[in-house]
Design a protein around this motif. Sequence first.
Motif, PDB file in Angstrom:
ATOM      1  N   HIS A 110       0.669  -1.118  -0.091  1.00  0.00           N
ATOM      2  CA  HIS A 110      -0.034   0.129   0.035  1.00  0.00           C
ATOM      3  C   HIS A 110       0.653   1.168  -0.008  1.00  0.00           C
ATOM      4  N   ASN A 111       0.457   2.284  -0.824  1.00  0.00           N
ATOM      5  CA  ASN A 111       1.061   3.512  -0.893  1.00  0.00           C
ATOM      6  C   ASN A 111       2.420   3.593  -1.252  1.00  0.00           C
ATOM      7  N   VAL A 112       2.795   2.810  -2.115  1.00  0.00           N
ATOM      8  CA  VAL A 112       3.884   2.565  -2.987  1.00  0.00           C
ATOM      9  C   VAL A 112       3.781   3.058  -4.291  1.00  0.00           C
ATOM     10  N   VAL A 113       2.925   2.014  -4.999  1.00  0.00           N
ATOM     11  CA  VAL A 113       2.459   2.239  -6.223  1.00  0.00           C
ATOM     12  C   VAL A 113       0.722   2.369  -6.169  1.00  0.00           C
ATOM     13  N   GLU A 114       0.457   1.225  -5.478  1.00  0.00           N
ATOM     14  CA  GLU A 114      -1.078   0.964  -5.267  1.00  0.00           C
ATOM     15  C   GLU A 114      -1.417   2.040  -4.382  1.00  0.00           C
ATOM     16  N   HIS A 115      -2.653   2.291  -4.410  1.00  0.00           N
ATOM     17  CA  HIS A 115      -3.169   3.567  -3.420  1.00  0.00           C
ATOM     18  C   HIS A 115      -4.736   3.518  -3.455  1.00  0.00           C
ATOM     19  N   ASP A 116      -5.268   4.129  -2.730  1.00  0.00           N
ATOM     20  CA  ASP A 116      -6.736   4.402  -2.341  1.00  0.00           C
ATOM     21  C   ASP A 116      -7.334   5.168  -3.683  1.00  0.00           C
ATOM     22  N   ARG A 117      -8.673   4.923  -3.649  1.00  0.00           N
ATOM     23  CA  ARG A 117      -9.313   5.651  -4.509  1.00  0.00           C
ATOM     24  C   ARG A 117      -9.450   4.892  -6.060  1.00  0.00           C
ATOM     25  N   SER A 118      -9.191   3.717  -5.994  1.00  0.00           N
ATOM     26  CA  SER A 118      -9.113   2.928  -7.163  1.00  0.00           C
ATOM     27  C   SER A 118     -10.605   2.856  -7.692  1.00  0.00           C
ATOM     28  N   PHE A 119     -10.859   2.847  -9.106  1.00  0.00           N
ATOM     29  CA  PHE A 119     -12.126   2.623  -9.681  1.00  0.00           C
ATOM     30  C   PHE A 119     -12.671   1.219  -9.780  1.00  0.00           C
ATOM     31  N   THR A 120     -11.761   0.302  -9.285  1.00  0.00           N
ATOM     32  CA  THR A 120     -12.480  -0.978  -9.315  1.00  0.00           C
ATOM     33  C   THR A 120     -11.652  -1.978  -8.336  1.00  0.00           C
ATOM     34  N   ARG A 121     -11.214  -1.374  -7.336  1.00  0.00           N
ATOM     35  CA  ARG A 121     -10.712  -2.270  -6.030  1.00  0.00           C
ATOM     36  C   ARG A 121     -10.986  -1.178  -5.041  1.00  0.00           C
ATOM     37  N   LEU A 122     -11.082  -2.036  -3.749  1.00  0.00           N
ATOM     38  CA  LEU A 122     -11.549  -1.363  -2.364  1.00  0.00           C
ATOM     39  C   LEU A 122     -10.363  -0.572  -1.891  1.00  0.00           C
ATOM     40  N   ASP A 123     -10.648   0.228  -0.799  1.00  0.00           N
ATOM     41  CA  ASP A 123      -9.410   1.015  -0.307  1.00  0.00           C
ATOM     42  C   ASP A 123      -8.745  -0.053   0.717  1.00  0.00           C
ATOM     43  N   PHE A 124      -7.599   0.275   1.054  1.00  0.00           N
ATOM     44  CA  PHE A 124      -6.439  -0.302   1.961  1.00  0.00           C
ATOM     45  C   PHE A 124      -7.326  -0.871   3.207  1.00  0.00           C
ATOM     46  N   ARG A 125      -8.051   0.396   3.885  1.00  0.00           N
ATOM     47  CA  ARG A 125      -8.673   0.200   5.175  1.00  0.00           C
ATOM     48  C   ARG A 125      -9.781  -0.632   5.158  1.00  0.00           C
ATOM     49  N   GLN A 126     -10.400  -1.063   3.846  1.00  0.00           N
ATOM     50  CA  GLN A 126     -11.594  -1.918   3.841  1.00  0.00           C
ATOM     51  C   GLN A 126     -11.128  -3.361   3.790  1.00  0.00           C
ATOM     52  N   GLY A 127      -9.780  -3.709   3.899  1.00  0.00           N
ATOM     53  CA  GLY A 127      -9.185  -5.022   4.072  1.00  0.00           C
ATOM     54  C   GLY A 127      -8.810  -5.732   2.762  1.00  0.00           C
ATOM     55  N   ASP A 128      -9.236  -5.211   1.554  1.00  0.00           N
ATOM     56  CA  ASP A 128      -8.504  -5.949   0.236  1.00  0.00           C
ATOM     57  C   ASP A 128      -8.658  -5.036  -0.841  1.00  0.00           C
ATOM     58  N   ASN A 129      -7.543  -4.634  -0.825  1.00  0.00           N
ATOM     59  CA  ASN A 129      -7.053  -3.598  -2.039  1.00  0.00           C
ATOM     60  C   ASN A 129      -6.696  -4.051  -3.319  1.00  0.00           C
ATOM     61  N   TYR A 130      -6.820  -5.379  -3.482  1.00  0.00           N
ATOM     62  CA  TYR A 130      -6.414  -5.985  -4.815  1.00  0.00           C
ATOM     63  C   TYR A 130      -7.343  -6.552  -5.649  1.00  0.00           C
ATOM     64  N   THR A 131      -8.481  -7.393  -4.982  1.00  0.00           N
ATOM     65  CA  THR A 131      -9.544  -7.958  -5.816  1.00  0.00           C
ATOM     66  C   THR A 131     -10.432  -7.059  -6.631  1.00  0.00           C
ATOM     67  N   PHE A 132     -10.625  -7.515  -7.788  1.00  0.00           N
ATOM     68  CA  PHE A 132     -11.460  -6.797  -8.713  1.00  0.00           C
ATOM     69  C   PHE A 132     -12.732  -6.793  -8.127  1.00  0.00           C
ATOM     70  N   GLN A 133     -13.701  -5.533  -8.168  1.00  0.00           N
ATOM     71  CA  GLN A 133     -14.821  -5.679  -7.605  1.00  0.00           C
ATOM     72  C   GLN A 133     -15.801  -5.424  -8.771  1.00  0.00           C
ATOM     73  N   PRO A 134     -16.673  -6.239  -9.076  1.00  0.00           N
ATOM     74  CA  PRO A 134     -17.637  -5.958 -10.264  1.00  0.00           C
ATOM     75  C   PRO A 134     -18.451  -5.090 -10.081  1.00  0.00           C
ATOM     76  N   ALA A 135     -19.160  -4.624  -8.814  1.00  0.00           N
ATOM     77  CA  ALA A 135     -20.026  -3.485  -8.594  1.00  0.00           C
ATOM     78  C   ALA A 135     -19.495  -2.167  -8.936  1.00  0.00           C
ATOM     79  N   MET A 136     -17.912  -2.153  -8.656  1.00  0.00           N
ATOM     80  CA  MET A 136     -17.518  -0.855  -8.625  1.00  0.00           C
ATOM     81  C   MET A 136     -17.104  -0.687 -10.179  1.00  0.00           C
TER      82      MET A 136
END
Length: 242
Positions: A110-136
Motif C-alpha cells: 500500500h501507498n507505494v504504487v497501489e493507492h486508495d481511490r481505485s475505480f475497481t478495487r476497495l481501499d486499503f482500510r477496507q481489507g482487500d486492496n487488490y481484488t476486482f470488484q464487479p459492482a465498482m
Amino acid sequence: MVYPTLFGFLKGVVNFRSRERSQEIAKTQQADHVYVRGNIVNRGPCPGLNALANQGYLPRDGKDISVAQVETALMAGLHMSSTLASTLAHALRPICRADGTFDLYDMRKHNVVEHDRSFTRLDFRQGDNYTFQPAMFQALLDDAEGGPITIQTLAKTYVRRKKECKRSGTPSLSLNLWGVNLIQTVSFYHTAAMDPLTKETMTTFYVEERFPDAILQNPKKRTLFGLIWDTAVLLTHIVFKT
C-alpha cells in the motif's frame, strides 16, 4: 591513427543498446501470447501488468520480473515509446527486491504504487486492496450513461470516487500519489488509443484482464507527451466541468 571521441563512444553505446533493445522487443513479440488467466494468488491490483502476464509479455507466473522486462513488454505489446515505457517501468523500482526483481503480488504493497481511490478495487482500510470488484466496475460504466468511455466520463468517475472515499474516512492521498492517481485514471484510455472506447473493450480489460487484439495490433505509438496531455485534459474536466 583514429582517436575515439567521448561523443563517438557514447553514440556507440547508445546504438548498441538500441540494437539490443530492438532484439529484445522482437523476441518478445514473437513469443506465445495466447491468453491464459493466471491465479489471483500470484497477481496484483494492476490489471495492465496482470494482462501482460496473462498474455505472455511478462512471465506468466507473475514472479521475478525485472524493470527492464516491464519496459520491453510495454513497447512490444502496447507500442509505447521508449520514453513512456521507461517512465512507467521505473516507477516500479520501490517494490523491487535487492536483486532488482519483483512479483506481481508485491504490487499490493500500500501507498507505494497501489493507492486508495481505485475505480475497481476497495481501499486499503477496507481489507482487500487488490481484488476486482464487479459492482465498482459497473459504476464506472454507469458514469458513461450508456455511451463510450471518454476523458469526460472518467473525470465524473474520479470525482465520484473522491467523494465516496472522503465519506468513508479514507485518508487523503499524498501529493505524489494524487498525481499517480490522475495519471492512472487515463492510463488505459491512452493505451487503448481507440475511438470510441467501448463497454466491451473495458470489460475485456478489467474483467478478463486481457488486452484485446484491437489494442495489441494497433501500431499507433503511445507517448509520454500524449499521456501527459490526456492527464491535463482530465484535470481540466475535474476542476471546471464536473
